[in-house]
Design an enzyme around this catalytic site. Sequence first.
Site, short mmCIF file in Angstrom:
data_model
loop_
_atom_site.label_atom_id
_atom_site.label_comp_id
_atom_site.label_asym_id
_atom_site.label_seq_id
_atom_site.Cartn_x
_atom_site.Cartn_y
_atom_site.Cartn_z
N HIS A 1 -2.90 6.37 4.61
CA HIS A 1 -1.69 6.72 4.86
C HIS A 1 -1.10 8.23 4.30
CE1 HIS A 1 -0.70 2.73 5.62
NE2 HIS A 1 -0.22 2.15 4.77
N CYS B 1 0.74 -1.33 -0.03
CA CYS B 1 -0.12 -0.07 0.21
C CYS B 1 0.92 1.20 0.05
CB CYS B 1 -0.95 -0.04 1.09
SG CYS B 1 -0.25 -0.35 2.73
#
Length: 341
Positions: free
Chosen positions: A248, A135
Amino acid sequence: DGPALAVVGVTGAVGQEFLRVLSDRDFPYRSIRMLASHRSAGRLIPFEGRDYVVEELRPESFDGVDIALFSAGGSISKEMGPAAVERGAIVVDNSSAFRMDPEVPLVIPEVNPDAMAHIRLNGRSNGALIANPNCSTIICLMAATPLHRHAKVMRMVVSTYQAASGAGAAAMEELELQTREVLDGKQPTCKIFKKQYAFNLFSHNAPVLSNGYNEEEMKMVKETRKIWNDMDVKVTATCIRVPVMRAHAESMNLQFENPLDEDTARQILNGAPGVVVIDDRTSNDFPTPLEVSNKDDVAVGRIRQDLSQDGNLGLDIFVCGDQIRKGAALNAIQIAEKLLQ
Ligand code: 2RA
């Protein structure tokens, strides 16, 4: 009458997001099998107006399956991925099990679609493995690649601020529980992470290697080189776990071979697929994890000349992206969509 799908790890955070994204994007499946461990077998999963019974994952689960989306950890992928391929399924694997296998394409559809150009679902597939990148790598490269294509990145320094979701649904629950406990003046429950997570941050929980980097940081280094097909690009990363739920954030310093000024960089990013620019210095408005959560696009801001570099050869940017969506489920399903083209 689209492909016969299987979702492996359907009860996990990414497994559930697979279903949300399949539905949001009206993915044309003809059938879908919900697969998970023995513990979850028998559970009912409502999906698009039907109740599906979760089946225990076995090799036979893939008989007749065209595309299998995996997100059940590396050991399950290692054990069951090849079994699914043997039965003719194209496996899109979200684990790290096969990412660095030279035979397995590591794909971000907006970034390196050619890496999977030889794999399509034409009628009955003869089975194949495609790996979904980590990711933090996906989110980083969604912004860095358009700039790289224009001015060739020679060196990239990345600092990540990674959400709880990357450590799974239980970590998200623990963050919420600890936050409540701390506010109630209670001792925080630390089961997933050794140290207190609420109102704190710590170096990423991935194992630390002999070179002092942790596995998360080395994924960023190795996956970037494979995806860009550039074994010379210099990459270093510091990955931190922060008390944020599911998106994130990453700051990047990029050093180029050719000049790239900030206005050109902003134009390039404004036109980049899957990227939105939030870069308003006057009102100090830049990407935040909350604003990108549950969204498809990666947001980029703080686009500025690196004042430590001469000749427009350096740029600093700040990127946020949803870890469960573009960082995992959406990217995998975009790969699956490409298989149908
Ligand atoms: C993390 N990249 O965020 C991992 C999840 N796969 O911890």
